[in-house]
Scaffold this motif. Structure first.
Motif, mmCIF file in Angstrom:
data_model
loop_
_atom_site.group_PDB
_atom_site.id
_atom_site.type_symbol
_atom_site.label_atom_id
_atom_site.label_comp_id
_atom_site.label_asym_id
_atom_site.label_seq_id
_atom_site.Cartn_x
_atom_site.Cartn_y
_atom_site.Cartn_z
ATOM 1 N N MET A 298 0.783 -1.268 -0.077
ATOM 2 C CA MET A 298 -0.103 -0.057 -0.009
ATOM 3 C C MET A 298 0.900 1.351 0.148
ATOM 4 S SD MET A 298 -3.028 -0.946 -0.138
ATOM 5 C CE MET A 298 -3.968 0.848 0.414
ATOM 6 N N VAL A 299 0.456 2.272 -0.931
ATOM 7 C CA VAL A 299 1.339 3.409 -0.964
ATOM 8 C C VAL A 299 0.404 4.551 -0.962
ATOM 9 C CG1 VAL A 299 3.250 2.571 -2.012
ATOM 10 C CG2 VAL A 299 1.234 3.304 -3.532
ATOM 11 N N ILE A 300 -1.043 4.258 -0.743
ATOM 12 C CA ILE A 300 -2.063 5.420 -0.688
ATOM 13 C C ILE A 300 -1.834 6.431 0.440
ATOM 14 C CG2 ILE A 300 -3.573 4.155 0.633
ATOM 15 C CD1 ILE A 300 -5.927 5.102 -0.883
ATOM 16 N N GLU A 301 -1.016 6.091 1.409
ATOM 17 C CA GLU A 301 -1.014 6.851 2.521
ATOM 18 C C GLU A 301 -0.120 8.313 2.297
ATOM 19 O OE1 GLU A 301 1.569 7.197 6.930
ATOM 20 O OE2 GLU A 301 1.388 5.286 5.756
ATOM 21 N N LYS A 302 0.671 8.020 1.397
ATOM 22 C CA LYS A 302 1.668 9.108 0.447
ATOM 23 C C LYS A 302 1.114 9.719 -0.700
ATOM 24 C CE LYS A 302 4.106 9.067 4.536
ATOM 25 N NZ LYS A 302 4.030 10.341 5.191
ATOM 26 N N LEU A 303 0.656 8.664 -1.303
ATOM 27 C CA LEU A 303 0.267 9.116 -2.850
ATOM 28 C C LEU A 303 -1.057 9.281 -3.029
ATOM 29 C CD1 LEU A 303 2.908 6.685 -4.608
ATOM 30 C CD2 LEU A 303 3.275 9.032 -3.916
ATOM 31 N N GLY A 304 -2.196 9.122 -2.461
ATOM 32 C CA GLY A 304 -3.508 9.329 -2.577
ATOM 33 C C GLY A 304 -4.104 8.371 -3.697
ATOM 34 N N ASN A 305 -5.071 8.734 -4.185
ATOM 35 C CA ASN A 305 -5.606 7.775 -5.338
ATOM 36 C C ASN A 305 -5.820 8.452 -6.508
ATOM 37 O OD1 ASN A 305 -7.571 6.757 -6.952
ATOM 38 N ND2 ASN A 305 -9.309 6.487 -5.738
ATOM 39 N N SER A 306 -4.614 7.951 -7.498
ATOM 40 C CA SER A 306 -4.572 8.671 -8.833
ATOM 41 C C SER A 306 -5.376 7.596 -9.666
ATOM 42 C CB SER A 306 -3.284 8.574 -8.854
ATOM 43 O OG SER A 306 -2.450 7.491 -8.728
ATOM 44 N N SER A 307 -6.317 6.961 -9.365
ATOM 45 C CA SER A 307 -7.326 6.440 -10.410
ATOM 46 C C SER A 307 -6.281 5.286 -11.002
ATOM 47 C CB SER A 307 -7.949 7.335 -11.227
ATOM 48 O OG SER A 307 -8.739 6.712 -12.279
ATOM 49 N N VAL A 308 -6.304 5.305 -12.400
ATOM 50 C CA VAL A 308 -5.675 4.419 -13.333
ATOM 51 C C VAL A 308 -4.336 4.330 -13.227
ATOM 52 C CG1 VAL A 308 -7.341 4.566 -15.436
ATOM 53 C CG2 VAL A 308 -5.552 6.283 -15.112
#
Length: 352
Positions: A298-308
């Motif tokens: 998981m990298v959403i903590e630092k990068l957020g949701n960038s879709s595709v």
């Protein structure tokens, strides 16, 4: 015969946006009423539910195709190929090129054509086209590239996923805090060995689920009603994903012929940390085995949701040894899965 990933690349924008950025936002509900919770509490709740503390935004002079070009260049360099040998460039996105401080999406010519131009590819028979399939767009692009390769009409394809969601969000909607910008890409090539794509699955749920993610007006009722922004019905998406994604993943994995004990990693669309964990846990529950530790990067903590862009970006980070807790070794079996607007679901089983 199948297709093999021979190169990966990504572009993570340099502008880091922490949750503090949203402290002065005036958040409203869908009726235009100010939310009762203060913005600090909203940010804390966001972290608890999605895991997001930071996200990345593109520079003001960049568009989605600019980000994609950089990711594509890196994938080509990583593969060590001549870009003139590409048969297809498949560009997954959902909102086109949206310049900073504008409200108009630009998709003509296609973003894939723009990337091909930026790469200075002279080969007219390198076909460049765009793919709109919600957040699962990049995975669907890989499935299409694999189909071209297996059909004998392509030997090498570039598949890109890029988005600038920061340009299509409603600043009065707290869901704004989820979205991010980024790009990822991979080169797929014809292959006759053990490695490669082993099985895939795609589905579109449209009868009653079509509008769980949609383009809608601002929550600020004084704003121009003709300007539309990305909107979602979060609870519906959460329930839909938990009900349908694990079973789709299982169906795809079962068709690969592998045993659940063979599975090394699950690379899932970075949509919501809590939701993703619940999806993967339910997937393993279907096999009556516990969810292994460190199975899901998981990298959403630092990068957020960038879709595709989330899946190809994460894959590139792992393959380039940028995540200290995760690696993919030769022979590893990896399950890719995504869910998003449509509502669309897809999955791939791949052996490295």
């Amino acid at each position: 015969m199948t297709s093999k990933i021979i190169g990966v690349g990504n572009y993570i924008p340099s502008e880091t946006i922490t949750n503090v950025f949203f402290e002065e936002h005036h958040f409203l509900d869908e009726r235009g009423v100010t939310l009762k919770q203060n913005n600090e509490t909203i940010a804390v709740k966001l972290k608890e539910i999605t895991g997001i503390e930071e996200r990345r935004y593109a520079n003001k002079n960049q568009t989605a195709s600019d980000l994609a070009f950089i990711a594509a260049q890196r994938a080509i360099e990583n593969a060590g190929i001549d870009p003139e040998t590409l048969d297809y460039i498949i560009f997954a996105h959902n909102f086109g090129d949206v310049k900073h401080d504008t409200i108009q999406s630009d998709m003509v010519p296609s973003l894939a054509s723009r990337v091909k131009h930026l790469l200075q590819i002279k080969n007219n028979f390198c076909v460049a086209y765009d793919l709109l399939f919600g957040c699962p767009g990049w995975v669907e692009g890989v499935i299409q590239a694999n189909a071209f390769i297996k059909a004998g009409i392509a030997k090498r394809c570039l598949v890109i996923g890029a988005e600038t969601l920061s340009r299509v969000v409603d600043m009065h909607d707290r869901d704004t805090m989820i979205y991010a910008d980024g790009a990822g890409a991979a080169i797929l090539e014809i292959h006759n060995g053990e490695e490669g794509l082993k099985s895939h699955l795609s589905a579109s749920y449209t009868l009653t689920e079509k509008d769980y993610l949609f383009f809608g007006k601002s929550y600020n009722t004084e704003s121009c009603p003709d300007v539309k922004y990305i909107k979602m019905i979060g609870r519906k998406i959460y329930e839909f994903a938990l009900s349908n994604v694990p079973t789709a993943m299982k169906k795809c994995f079962d068709e690969s012929g592998y045993d659940i004990k063979d599975l090394s990693k699950i690379i899932i669309h970075q949509a919501n940390e809590k939701m993703d964990e619940a999806i993967v846990k339910r997937f393993f529950d279907l096999y009556n085995v516990p969810m292994p530790k460190d199975i899901m990067p998981m990298v959403i903590e630092k990068l957020g949701n960038s879709s595709v862009a989330t899946i190809p970006s994460l894959l590139a980070m792992i393959m380039n040894n940028e995540l200290c807790d995760h690696e993919i070794k030769k022979g590893d079996v990896v399950l890719f899965a995504s869910v998003g607007a449509g509502m669309n679901i897809n999955a791939i089983v791949y052996q490295f």
